[in-house]
Design an enzyme around this catalytic site. Structure first.
Site, PDB file in Angstrom:
ATOM      1  N   GLU A 417       0.788  -1.198   0.063  1.00 39.95           N
ATOM      2  CA  GLU A 417       0.107  -0.140   0.020  1.00 39.95           C
ATOM      3  C   GLU A 417       0.890   1.382   0.044  1.00 39.95           C
ATOM      4  O   GLU A 417       0.442   2.333  -0.593  1.00 39.95           O
ATOM      5  CB  GLU A 417      -1.026   0.071   1.183  1.00 39.95           C
ATOM      6  CG  GLU A 417      -1.944  -1.101   1.163  1.00 39.95           C
ATOM      7  CD  GLU A 417      -2.465  -1.379   0.141  1.00 39.95           C
ATOM      8  OE1 GLU A 417      -2.878  -0.370  -1.109  1.00 39.95           O
ATOM      9  OE2 GLU A 417      -3.223  -2.540  -0.364  1.00 39.95           O
ATOM     10  N   HIS A 423       3.519   6.418  -4.949  1.00 41.15           N
ATOM     11  CA  HIS A 423       3.143   6.753  -6.572  1.00 41.15           C
ATOM     12  C   HIS A 423       2.264   7.972  -6.645  1.00 41.15           C
ATOM     13  O   HIS A 423       2.510   8.841  -7.112  1.00 41.15           O
ATOM     14  CB  HIS A 423       2.685   5.581  -7.106  1.00 41.15           C
ATOM     15  CG  HIS A 423       2.689   5.404  -8.785  1.00 41.15           C
ATOM     16  ND1 HIS A 423       2.199   4.412  -9.441  1.00 41.15           N
ATOM     17  CD2 HIS A 423       3.001   6.405  -9.472  1.00 41.15           C
ATOM     18  CE1 HIS A 423       2.405   4.529 -10.823  1.00 41.15           C
ATOM     19  NE2 HIS A 423       3.124   5.695 -10.721  1.00 41.15           N
TER      20      HIS A 423
HETATM   21 ZN   LIG Z   1      -2.663  -2.689  -4.731  1.00 37.80          ZN
END
Ligand SMILES: [Zn+2]
Length: 632
Positions: A417, A423
């Site tokens: 996660e 990201h």
């Molecule tokens: Zn994922």
């Protein structure tokens, strides 16, 4: 007009379901939310100080949304007008994302509470209104001739920020309809989810839940979560009981499940037809500008390499010490009683060390996530199960929901996660809002890179052969459940849609027939690798992903890409980390396939698959070596 990623938040929930269900384990004593220290709960006040502020902001957005109609019929007037409209649109979409995130996360804290659930429903309505009000945008932008658009870009430098967004609309010219037709399609949004919603209610709530008595005297209820937990049981008789009881109970409802899934397939066929695509697959992939060849190549490569999966099956059979491997033998750990437990505080430290290879910028941001309460750590009564990252909160920071339970898997989920969160964080930081969200196709890359880096780190740290076997075995299971199982699902989706497109009747029995055929092939039933009983052909009724419209193949492609990326990152090539951070920062500023190419991964070639499958073979080589050393 839709920002690529209005789907964003939904996406992360799906991921949560897939990866969360495995780490869901029977809670012996569940805490209430107020028993958990603040530092382990996310701080939603970063979004809105209070529900009243949320409501006030929602009211303001509603007013602002109405004003967007002022741009109707004017987008082609000038570059300035277009830029102004897109800027206004960005403001609306940004607010919508933030309001949505707050309602959903608040509701996920305790699913039993009616008020936050109501807020979530309000947001469904508001999102539909938003789609309706902004529906004129796409066809208007489409109707601007190419040479006019070129002139607009010259005259209005500020428009450059929207180039990718505009291009993404213009490339779909052949599949976008008139304004009034688009408005009808937007209107259909409210009913389009019916099959999925009924499926969800039936399988999560209304389906009669059988109970079984296990060998230790425990009586367990076999709802989806009960099944998902107990299929890991080390006691074979228990697994047989669990599998047969659970799948028999699903099979009793095969007609209802079949009617629902047919409803979903027909919905996709409807959208494919009205938007004039050749197939449901093309219709779905075109949203992200992914060529269908990537999908076909995946299925082809996986099928060619089923012997590698079968090699794992034989290793599994050997390690479990059984004569014939059955479908109910797929889940238990290969190594019994290896304690791999990590408290959350230990896990945050280990994950940070494992990800240190990504550089200081990365780990400093990790510290922010840990310390500034981006993460909701522990399970509590009524909390949504599973795990996800919510990145659609541009001006704030992403959030993570976990149900941390001190297992290796939980630590791995944390790393996973965090991959999503970083990201989102770097992309939000470096890209204008309109292209900040990364393409869905890339969604699982950063997360599974982190998992791979964590495994690599753990294998460097741990010398004990049993523990190493346990971690390597876990990795192999990732290969099975991600690369192979999700491709198996992708192949199934392709087949049922193709049948629907040919006008064949899709009943529960037909769904089972198609599923069983694929399942037997993957697990080598006819080659004597394992035995797949016919009853398990109903497994499709247990898989929520068949309602996600050709989504799951991206778990496999992402996994493949991330294995290749992790290999490159660990090889220590000097500019690789820099390239990778640029990848994390690129959001949706380009399409998925070229974005991956920039970081050295060509998804239109066989290369990433070859790297991934070689790695799987290397893992098995090492496991066999350790086993030989242990004289097993
Ligand atoms: Zn994922």
């Amino acid at each position: 007009m839709k920002r690529l990623s209005t789907f964003g938040l939904m996406l992360f929930f799906l991921i949560g379901i897939l990866f969360g269900i495995q780490s869901l384990s029977a809670q012996t004593e569940e805490k209430s939310r107020d028993q958990i220290p603040e530092q382990y709960k996310w701080n939603l006040k970063d979004l809105y100080p209070s529900i009243e502020d949320w409501r006030k902001n929602k009211g303001e957005l509603q007013v602002k949304m109405e004003k967007f109609s002022n741009y109707k019929g004017k987008l082609g007037q000038s570059g300035r007008m277009l830029q102004e409209a897109l800027e206004y649109y960005s403001i609306l979409a940004k607010d919508l994302g933030r309001l949505n995130a707050y309602a959903t996360m608040l509701s996920d804290e305790d699913k039993r509470l009616a008020a936050p659930l109501g807020m979530e429903q309000e947001m469904t309505q508001l999102s539909t209104d938003f789609d309706k009000i902004t529906a004129f945008g796409e066809p208007e932008i489409l109707s601007i001739p190419a040479e006019t658009m070129t002139r607009f870009f010259k005259e209005e430098p500020g428009l450059a920020e929207y180039r990718q967004f505009i291009d993404n609309i213009q490339r779909r010219k052949a599949h976008t309809l008139s304004e009034s037709e688009e408005a009808i399609i937007a209107e259909s949004g409210l009913i389009a989810g019916t099959a999925q919603n009924i499926y969800s209610i039936l399988s999560n709530a209304d389906l009669p839940r059988p109970t079984v008595k296990l060998s230790d005297g425990r009586e367990v209820t076999l709802d989806a979560a009960g099944y998902a937990t107990n299929r890991f049981s080390p006691v074979r008789e228990d697994r047989i009981k669990v599998f047969n009881t659970f799948f028999t109970s699903l099979n009793d409802f095969r007609r209802t499940f079949g009617t629902q899934l047919n409803g979903e397939v027909q919905k996709n066929i409807f959208y494919k037809n009205v938007r004039k695509y050749n197939s449901c697959l093309e219709s779905s992939l075109d949203r992200n500008n992914v060529p269908a060849s990537v999908y076909y190549k995946l299925i082809e490569n996986v099928n060619k390499n089923l012997p590698v999966l079968h090699r794992y099956m034989k290793l599994r059979q050997r390690m479990l010490g059984i004569d014939t491997l059955h479908y109910y033998d797929m889940y238990p750990s290969l190594i019994k009683n290896v304690p791999l437990n990590y408290s959350y505080d230990e896990a945050t430290d280990i994950v940070k060390k494992a990800l240190a290879v990504l550089g200081k910028d990365y780990t400093t941001t990790l510290d922010h996530a840990y310390k500034e309460r981006w993460i909701d750590v522990y399970p509590s009564t009524g909390k949504r199960f599973g795990a996800y990252s919510a990145g659609d909160v541009y001006d704030v920071h992403p959030y993570i929901l976990l149900n941390y339970n001190n297992k290796y898997d939980d630590m791995s989920t944390l790393a996973h996660e965090l991959g999503h969160t970083m990201h989102s964080y770097f992309s939000n930081k470096n890209q204008p809002f309109i292209v900040a969200d990364y393409p869905i196709f890339l969604a699982e890359v950063a997360s599974t890179v982190n998992e791979a880096l964590l495994i690599d780190y753990m294998l460097k740290e741990i010398k004990d052969p049993e523990k190493r076997l346990s971690i390597l075995g876990n990795y192999l299971e990732n290969y099975r459940t991600t690369l192979f199982r999700q491709t198996q699902f992708a192949e199934y989706e392709l087949k049922i849609h193709a049948a629907g497109e040919r006008g064949e009747a899709l009943t529960g029995d037909k769904f089972t027939e198609i599923y069983l055929d694929i399942l037997k092939r993957y697990y080598g039933h006819d080659q004597g690798v394992s035995v797949i009983d016919d009853l398990y052909g109903i497994e499709w009724a247990f898989i929520p992903h068949f309602y996600y419209n050709f989504y799951v193949f991206q778990y496999s492609t992402s996994f493949m890409a991330s294995q290749a990326l992790a290999e490159k990152l660990l090889s220590g090539k000097e500019d690789m980390v820099q390239k990778y951070l640029a990848f994390l920062s690129s959001g949706g500023s380009d399409y998925a396939i070229p974005t991956l190419k920039k970081v050295g991964i060509d998804m239109t070639s066989d290369d990433p698959f070859i790297i991934a499958i070689n790695k799987m073979n290397k893992i098995m080589d090492e496991m066999e070596k350790i086993l030989a050393g242990m004289k097993k």
